[in-house]
Write an enzyme that holds these catalytic residues in place. Structure first.
Site, short mmCIF file in Angstrom:
data_model
loop_
_atom_site.label_atom_id
_atom_site.label_comp_id
_atom_site.label_asym_id
_atom_site.label_seq_id
_atom_site.Cartn_x
_atom_site.Cartn_y
_atom_site.Cartn_z
N GLU A 162 0.66 -1.35 0.02
CA GLU A 162 -0.14 0.11 -0.01
C GLU A 162 0.90 1.42 -0.25
O GLU A 162 0.57 2.37 0.36
CB GLU A 162 -1.13 0.00 1.18
CG GLU A 162 -1.64 -1.19 1.52
CD GLU A 162 -2.41 -1.70 0.13
OE1 GLU A 162 -2.69 -1.01 -0.71
OE2 GLU A 162 -2.74 -3.05 0.09
N GLY A 163 2.06 1.02 -0.57
CA GLY A 163 2.95 2.35 -0.63
C GLY A 163 3.97 2.14 0.47
O GLY A 163 3.57 2.23 1.81
#
Length: 596
Positions: free
Chosen positions: A438-439
């Site tokens: 998610e980053g």
């Protein structure tokens, strides 16, 4: 590993004594039934489910993993997963904070977050199946047409269908402008989607009747960068029951979260439906991405709590050596290791990070409720800015601290921590991915400093620091809180100074912001945790002054706060030094000289 026990007393303390959520929830339309008694009932039911259904199957599921059948592209989840999910749906937890118009219960997000933490502590791999579905629900609810909402939301809310988020491709993760998946118009309002997605959590499984994939793809005449990406709903099965050509091609062999099906998804002309505006898919997907980033933070928090519980139980029972100040258990062959300062350092680090994180997430969830429900436009705007500012902090700081806590828990066990049967090494493996997906946490740091602080000249940051400053000013006069308030106030000034410094330097060389970002996020993380430990301490002192009982509970809060400010918070001093060191130490080495 000892059985997981949900920290219900601490949830009650944070929600009802520190944050005092009912004072806000009671003013928000639609939450009239969300009383303190209702909160307690839901949390008790969730605790029983996590303790009795999820935790007991966690280790065996890690051993078994998911199995892939290439003949029919099917995936079988570990024993007990499907049955636990069916029970979860029957309890109504899938629709807890979802819109009643689609079958949801309409409860506040500030109730959903502690329930999420319990799931992450008990069985983080299992928690990802309903977690991704909730993200798909949020994206369709925010951006879908009325027809799309009517088609997909009721099934996502009741749990009979689950959802995924399909962004990453073999050649692109963070840089989605490189995306190759194609969407060709079919002429009937639908699109033919072709491409390969990787690292798709819960991408294929046997727990639900259908899987709704949200897929980023590019139309033929769209720009060849992030401005040309659209978002599509691609169901595994169509409404008539026919199979859509969106298949699992393989499962990844991973370090952790082995019981979650991390799939390669192949789309071979699969029929999809545009959600939101064309070429605006990334903005739509960020509705889901931001929810997933907060979910990652909850994974760090939940796994840190699970590791702390295991380490504390072991430290009380494991006998090794005598205390340096003399025997504490003379009737035994040796003292329990909890008497040793270094063991206490690890346990208190776990405890301090976990309890501050719990307060932060409760407050952040309350801001989400204000943003969605408040009749006051200014209050909604402020809450939205606070959420935007602190989402990367919640994701990165909490997962970094969660991994630290999990590692320390394994260390408390010594050699036994390295052995699988004790369960502690699984927590380390499961937690490690939370810092990546998610980053990555480096991306979160760039998002915080670059987009959330420098891009608006610190407007969002000032909204938060104003809250912190007012609290320090109001409570710094109490001699018992003076040192804590002064430490946080000093950091507020330092944050202002270093933000200005980095901003000026990055105007001349943009690498300066990239070089400072990770240290800057950690600095803001400590500012946030320092604020919450000050708030927790003020609450505990008020309770002690009032003589409301549970003296040991409140005194433990104060002792943990003192440990945090004495042993963890001082990291800010080194961060301020490394922040000001700039980009040169990172960038001056010629690339050729990295060779060995």
């Amino acid at each position: 590993m000892p059985a997981y026990k949900a920290p219900l007393r601490d949830f009650d303390f944070v929600l009802n004594e520190v944050i005092q959520v009912q004072n806000v929830i009671s003013t928000l339309p639609g939450y009239e039934e969300a009383t303190q008694d209702v909160f307690a009932s839901y949390l008790d039911a969730a605790a029983k489910f996590c303790e009795n259904e999820l935790a007991p199957i966690n280790r065996a599921a890690d051993e078994e993993g998911c199995s892939f059948n290439p003949a029919d592209h099917s995936v079988t989840t570990p024993a007990g997963f499907k049955e636990a999910y069916q029970q979860y749906c029957e309890l109504g937890f899938t629709g807890l904070d979802c819109d009643p118009a689609y079958g949801g219960q309409g409860m506040p997000k500030v109730l959903a977050f502690p329930m999420m933490e319990m799931q992450c502590s008990a069985n983080v791999a299992w928690s990802m199946y309903p977690g991704l579905s909730h993200g798909a629900y949020a994206a369709i609810h925010a951006h879908g047409t009325d027809e799309q909402k009517a088609t997909y939301l009721p099934k996502l809310v009741d749990g009979s269908w689950t959802g995924t988020m399909c962004l990453t491709e073999p050649h692109c993760g963070t840089d989605l402008g490189l995306l190759k998946t194609k969407a060709e118009p079919n002429g009937d309002g639908s699109y033919s989607i072709t491409g390969t997605k990787i690292f798709i959590s819960a991408g294929e499984h046997d727990m639900s009747d259908n899987i709704i994939h949200l897929v980023l793809a590019r139309l033929p005449d769209s720009p060849k960068d992030v401005k040309g990406i659209s978002l599509f709903i691609v169901p595994k099965f169509h409404a008539d029951g026919s199979r859509n050509p969106v298949f699992c091609g393989a499962l990844e062999h991973k370090m952790g979260i082995k019981a979650n099906a991390t799939a390669v998804i192949n789309l071979d002309g699969a029929k999809g439906y545009l959600i939101g505006e064309r070429d605006k898919g990334l903005a739509c997907m960020f509705t889901m991405m931001n929810a997933a980033r907060l979910g990652c933070g909850m994974q760090g928090l939940g796994l840190g709590e699970a590791s702390f519980q295991g380490a504390l139980s072991y430290a009380r029972e494991r006998l090794q050596m005598r205390a340096l100040t003399g025997p504490k258990a003379p009737e035994k062959a040796a003292d329990p290791i909890i008497v040793h300062p270094d063991v206490r350092r690890m346990l208190l680090t776990q405890k301090a990070y976990t309890e501050a994180g719990r307060a932060m997430t409760a407050w952040l969830a309350l801001q989400l409720d204000i943003e969605e429900k408040s009749p006051d436009a200014e209050a909604r705007s402020q809450a939205a800015d606070l959420v935007a500012l602190l989402t990367p902090v919640a994701k990165a700081f909490m997962t970094d601290n969660g991994y630290t806590a999990a590692n320390m828990g394994m260390q408390v066990f010594g050699g036994h921590g390295f052995i699988r049967e004790w369960g502690m090494e699984q927590l380390v493996r499961d937690c490690r991915i939370s810092q990546i997906y998610e980053g990555t946490n480096g991306i979160q740091a760039i998002d915080l400093l670059g987009r959330k602080v420098l891009m608006d000249q610190g407007q969002k940051l000032r909204k938060f620091t104003k809250i912190v400053h007012k609290y320090c000013e109001a409570n710094g006069g109490d001699s018992r809180l003076k040192d804590m308030a002064e430490a946080v106030s000093k950091l507020l000034k330092d944050v202002g100074d270093v933000t200005m410094h980095v901003g000026m330097q990055s105007m001349m060389n943009r690498d300066e912001a990239g070089a400072a970002a990770t240290d800057y996020l950690r600095l803001i993380g400590h500012l946030t945790y320092g604020f919450f430990w000050l708030w927790i301490s003020k609450t505990a002192l008020d309770k002690l002054d009032a003589g409301t009982g549970e003296k040991a509970f409140y005194e433990a809060k104060l002792t943990t706060a003192r440990f945090y400010f004495a042993k963890l918070f001082p990291e800010v001093h080194s961060l301020l030094v490394t922040l000001k060191a700039g980009a040169k130490p990172l960038m001056e080495l010629d690339e050729a000289h990295f060779a060995f």
